[in-house]
Enzyme design. Structure first.
Site, PDB file in Angstrom:
ATOM      1  N   SER A  34       2.984  18.368  -9.542  1.00 22.64           N
ATOM      2  CA  SER A  34       2.208  17.411  -8.609  1.00 22.64           C
ATOM      3  C   SER A  34       1.670  16.096  -9.147  1.00 22.64           C
ATOM      4  O   SER A  34       1.319  15.936 -10.086  1.00 22.64           O
ATOM      5  CB  SER A  34       0.757  18.284  -8.195  1.00 22.64           C
ATOM      6  OG  SER A  34      -0.131  17.599  -7.307  1.00 22.64           O
ATOM      7  N   SER A  36       3.935  13.951  -9.608  1.00 23.90           N
ATOM      8  CA  SER A  36       5.009  13.186 -10.555  1.00 23.90           C
ATOM      9  C   SER A  36       5.813  12.002  -9.553  1.00 23.90           C
ATOM     10  O   SER A  36       6.523  11.363 -10.044  1.00 23.90           O
ATOM     11  CB  SER A  36       5.959  14.172 -10.962  1.00 23.90           C
ATOM     12  OG  SER A  36       6.380  14.923  -9.710  1.00 23.90           O
ATOM     13  N   GLY A  37       5.265  11.861  -8.361  1.00 24.67           N
ATOM     14  CA  GLY A  37       5.894  10.945  -7.488  1.00 24.67           C
ATOM     15  C   GLY A  37       7.195  11.374  -6.489  1.00 24.67           C
ATOM     16  O   GLY A  37       7.905  10.435  -5.902  1.00 24.67           O
ATOM     17  N   ASP A  62       3.651  19.478   1.227  1.00 25.39           N
ATOM     18  CA  ASP A  62       2.236  19.370   1.890  1.00 25.39           C
ATOM     19  C   ASP A  62       2.175  19.328   3.159  1.00 25.39           C
ATOM     20  O   ASP A  62       1.766  19.943   3.753  1.00 25.39           O
ATOM     21  CB  ASP A  62       1.669  17.967   1.204  1.00 25.39           C
ATOM     22  CG  ASP A  62       0.724  18.229   0.350  1.00 25.39           C
ATOM     23  OD1 ASP A  62      -0.074  19.166   0.268  1.00 25.39           O
ATOM     24  OD2 ASP A  62       0.145  17.216  -0.554  1.00 25.39           O
ATOM     25  N   ARG A  79       5.190  30.932  -2.701  1.00 21.86           N
ATOM     26  CA  ARG A  79       5.856  30.079  -3.249  1.00 21.86           C
ATOM     27  C   ARG A  79       7.305  30.388  -2.996  1.00 21.86           C
ATOM     28  O   ARG A  79       8.267  29.517  -2.673  1.00 21.86           O
ATOM     29  CB  ARG A  79       5.450  29.404  -4.558  1.00 21.86           C
ATOM     30  CG  ARG A  79       4.069  28.951  -4.919  1.00 21.86           C
ATOM     31  CD  ARG A  79       4.119  28.426  -6.176  1.00 21.86           C
ATOM     32  NE  ARG A  79       2.875  28.242  -6.744  1.00 21.86           N
ATOM     33  CZ  ARG A  79       1.966  27.200  -7.166  1.00 21.86           C
ATOM     34  NH1 ARG A  79       2.580  26.063  -7.197  1.00 21.86           N
ATOM     35  NH2 ARG A  79       0.793  27.117  -7.746  1.00 21.86           N
ATOM     36  N   SER A 106       8.394  23.136  -6.104  1.00 21.68           N
ATOM     37  CA  SER A 106       9.343  24.191  -6.193  1.00 21.68           C
ATOM     38  C   SER A 106       9.531  24.684  -7.837  1.00 21.68           C
ATOM     39  O   SER A 106      10.468  24.161  -8.473  1.00 21.68           O
ATOM     40  CB  SER A 106      10.753  23.474  -5.601  1.00 21.68           C
ATOM     41  OG  SER A 106      11.156  22.198  -6.027  1.00 21.68           O
TER      42      SER A 106
HETATM   43  N1  LIG Z   1      -2.246  25.718  -6.629  1.00 23.07           N
HETATM   44  C1  LIG Z   1      -1.606  24.514  -6.495  1.00 23.07           C
HETATM   45  N2  LIG Z   1      -0.572  24.041  -7.171  1.00 23.07           N
HETATM   46  C2  LIG Z   1       0.146  23.398  -6.769  1.00 23.07           C
HETATM   47  N3  LIG Z   1       0.027  22.507  -5.699  1.00 23.07           N
HETATM   48  C3  LIG Z   1      -1.045  22.722  -4.828  1.00 23.07           C
HETATM   49  C4  LIG Z   1      -1.942  23.749  -5.198  1.00 23.07           C
HETATM   50  N4  LIG Z   1      -2.866  23.972  -4.479  1.00 23.07           N
HETATM   51  C5  LIG Z   1      -2.721  22.927  -3.583  1.00 23.07           C
HETATM   52  N5  LIG Z   1      -1.597  22.228  -3.884  1.00 23.07           N
HETATM   53  C6  LIG Z   1      -1.159  21.075  -3.176  1.00 23.07           C
HETATM   54  O1  LIG Z   1       0.006  21.368  -2.463  1.00 23.07           O
HETATM   55  C7  LIG Z   1       1.205  20.870  -2.612  1.00 23.07           C
HETATM   56  C8  LIG Z   1       2.210  21.488  -3.129  1.00 23.07           C
HETATM   57  O2  LIG Z   1       2.847  22.015  -2.139  1.00 23.07           O
HETATM   58  P1  LIG Z   1       4.553  22.771  -2.432  1.00 23.07           P
HETATM   59  O3  LIG Z   1       4.686  23.287  -1.070  1.00 23.07           O
HETATM   60  O4  LIG Z   1       5.393  21.441  -2.639  1.00 23.07           O
HETATM   61  O5  LIG Z   1       4.314  23.876  -3.420  1.00 23.07           O
HETATM   62  S1  LIG Z   1       5.399  24.913  -4.000  1.00 23.07           S
HETATM   63  O6  LIG Z   1       6.900  24.273  -3.945  1.00 23.07           O
HETATM   64  O7  LIG Z   1       5.245  26.057  -3.058  1.00 23.07           O
HETATM   65  O8  LIG Z   1       5.042  25.052  -5.371  1.00 23.07           O
HETATM   66  C9  LIG Z   1       0.772  19.746  -3.567  1.00 23.07           C
HETATM   67  O9  LIG Z   1       1.204  18.522  -3.293  1.00 23.07           O
HETATM   68  P2  LIG Z   1       1.899  17.252  -4.450  1.00 23.07           P
HETATM   69  O10 LIG Z   1       0.733  16.712  -5.186  1.00 23.07           O
HETATM   70  O11 LIG Z   1       2.479  16.390  -3.566  1.00 23.07           O
HETATM   71  O12 LIG Z   1       2.952  17.898  -4.967  1.00 23.07           O
HETATM   72  C10 LIG Z   1      -0.898  19.743  -3.748  1.00 23.07           C
HETATM   73  O13 LIG Z   1      -1.430  18.859  -3.036  1.00 23.07           O
HETATM   74  N1  LIG Z   2       7.250   5.005  -9.373  1.00 18.21           N
HETATM   75  C1  LIG Z   2       5.936   4.989  -9.426  1.00 18.21           C
HETATM   76  N2  LIG Z   2       5.166   4.231 -10.158  1.00 18.21           N
HETATM   77  C2  LIG Z   2       3.866   4.008 -10.050  1.00 18.21           C
HETATM   78  N3  LIG Z   2       2.984   4.935  -9.554  1.00 18.21           N
HETATM   79  C3  LIG Z   2       3.536   5.881  -8.560  1.00 18.21           C
HETATM   80  C4  LIG Z   2       5.012   5.850  -8.740  1.00 18.21           C
HETATM   81  N4  LIG Z   2       5.439   7.057  -7.947  1.00 18.21           N
HETATM   82  C5  LIG Z   2       4.166   7.553  -7.519  1.00 18.21           C
HETATM   83  N5  LIG Z   2       3.277   6.759  -8.000  1.00 18.21           N
HETATM   84  C6  LIG Z   2       1.786   6.961  -7.849  1.00 18.21           C
HETATM   85  O1  LIG Z   2       1.482   8.475  -8.292  1.00 18.21           O
HETATM   86  C7  LIG Z   2       0.584   9.125  -7.490  1.00 18.21           C
HETATM   87  C8  LIG Z   2       1.254  10.501  -7.046  1.00 18.21           C
HETATM   88  O2  LIG Z   2       2.466  10.143  -6.229  1.00 18.21           O
HETATM   89  P1  LIG Z   2       3.081  11.217  -5.262  1.00 18.21           P
HETATM   90  O3  LIG Z   2       4.305  10.699  -4.691  1.00 18.21           O
HETATM   91  O4  LIG Z   2       1.966  11.481  -4.370  1.00 18.21           O
HETATM   92  O5  LIG Z   2       3.266  12.525  -6.061  1.00 18.21           O
HETATM   93  P2  LIG Z   2       3.656  14.158  -5.540  1.00 18.21           P
HETATM   94  O6  LIG Z   2       4.252  13.987  -4.339  1.00 18.21           O
HETATM   95  O7  LIG Z   2       4.792  14.443  -6.508  1.00 18.21           O
HETATM   96  O8  LIG Z   2       2.383  14.759  -5.686  1.00 18.21           O
HETATM   97  C9  LIG Z   2       0.440   8.132  -6.269  1.00 18.21           C
HETATM   98  O9  LIG Z   2      -1.002   7.842  -6.382  1.00 18.21           O
HETATM   99  C10 LIG Z   2       1.379   7.335  -6.100  1.00 18.21           C
HETATM  100  O10 LIG Z   2       0.931   5.990  -5.728  1.00 18.21           O
END
Ligand SMILES: Nc1ncnc2c1ncn2[C@@H]1O[C@H](COP(=O)(O)OS(=O)(=O)O)[C@@H](OP(=O)(O)O)[C@H]1O
Ligand SMILES: Nc1ncnc2c1ncn2[C@@H]1O[C@H](COP(=O)(O)OP(=O)(O)O)[C@@H](O)[C@H]1O
EC number: 2.7.1.25
Length: 203
Positions: A34, A36-37, A62, A79, A106
């Site tokens: 989460s 990581s971009g 999400d 998951r 994932s």
């Molecule tokens: N416990 C926990 N662990 C990880 N992430 C959490 C959790 N609870 C809520 N979230 C939110 O859910 C987003 C991840 O959903 P995914 O469907 O990508 O997760 S997974 O692949 O089933 O692990 C994740 O979004 P990203 O930040 O975009 O990765 C979070 O916003």
């Molecule tokens: N290449 C990048 N350089 C700088 N900031 C980034 C970059 N990619 C994502 N961000 C910033 O990092 C945060 C998380 O990015 P996001 O795409 O939402 O990650 P994820 O989907 O893996 O949770 C956001 O605030 C986004 O603007």
């Protein structure tokens, strides 16, 4: 389990669809912690492909949890089912001829590998957002790491739930000295790969 079911052939095959769209369907699977971009890269990639006249569609973890996967939480078995369903949907989009960009944490290698197995040939492109937990936690755009550290979210990936990094991904995107390449630079790296493998050529 369904029984007495049969396969209904379609009158138009994927080769014909690919000719119509001037591209070859595939799945670009973006995995990482989460923050990581993943979503940022998915959006940048989709935009860059659009400007080149190529059709893509984003499956964002999400977002899908608002609909298709709204019955699933974050325990391990949920998951697993989340990834299985998205893998199946991604396969359909790729078969339709689109460049399907799946962006989900994932966290389990076995589940990502199972999605790869579903696809024909080399049309599953795994992209690993290899960003440190430190960087992701510093970003914390949704405040979820803060909640996880405070014990208010249990089983948060990278904190008290595992993330298994890929062993053989097609593309690894890394920070260098704490700096991350720009979203456009990362999208271009993926596009170069797609071009080299013939996914963007007229079919
Ligand atoms: N416990 C926990 N662990 C990880 N992430 C959490 C959790 N609870 C809520 N979230 C939110 O859910 C987003 C991840 O959903 P995914 O469907 O990508 O997760 S997974 O692949 O089933 O692990 C994740 O979004 P990203 O930040 O975009 O990765 C979070 O916003
Ligand atoms: N290449 C990048 N350089 C700088 N900031 C980034 C970059 N990619 C994502 N961000 C910033 O990092 C945060 C998380 O990015 P996001 O795409 O939402 O990650 P994820 O989907 O893996 O949770 C956001 O605030 C986004 O603007």
């Amino acid at each position: 389990m369904s029984t007495n079911i049969f396969w209904q052939e379609s009158p138009i095959g994927n080769t014909e669809r690919q000719k119509l769209l001037n591209q070859k369907g595939c799945v670009v699977w973006i995995t990482g912690l989460s923050g990581s971009g993943k979503s940022t890269l998915a959006c940048s990639l989709s935009r860059e492909l659009y400007t080149r006249g190529k059709l893509s569609y984003i499956l964002d973890g999400d977002n899908l949890r608002h609909g298709l996967n709204k019955d699933l939480g974050f325990k391990a078995e949920d998951r697993v089912e989340n990834i299985r369903r998205v893998g199946e949907v991604a396969k359909l989009f790729a078969d339709a001829g689109l460049i399907c960009v799946a962006s989900l944490i994932s966290p389990y290698r076995k589940d990502r590998d199972a999605c790869r197995e579903m696809m024909q040939g080399s049309s599953f492109i795994e992209v690993y957002m290899n960003m440190s937990l430190q960087l992701c936690e510093a970003r914390d755009p949704k405040g979820l790491y803060k909640l996880a550290r405070a014990g208010k979210i249990k089983g948060f990936t990278g904190i008290d739930d595992p993330y298994e990094s890929p062993l053989n991904c097609e593309i690894e995107l890394k920070e260098k000295e704490g700096e991350c390449p720009s979203p456009v630079a990362m999208a271009e790296e993926v596009i170069s790969y797609l071009e080299a493998k013939g996914f963007l050529q007229n079919q």
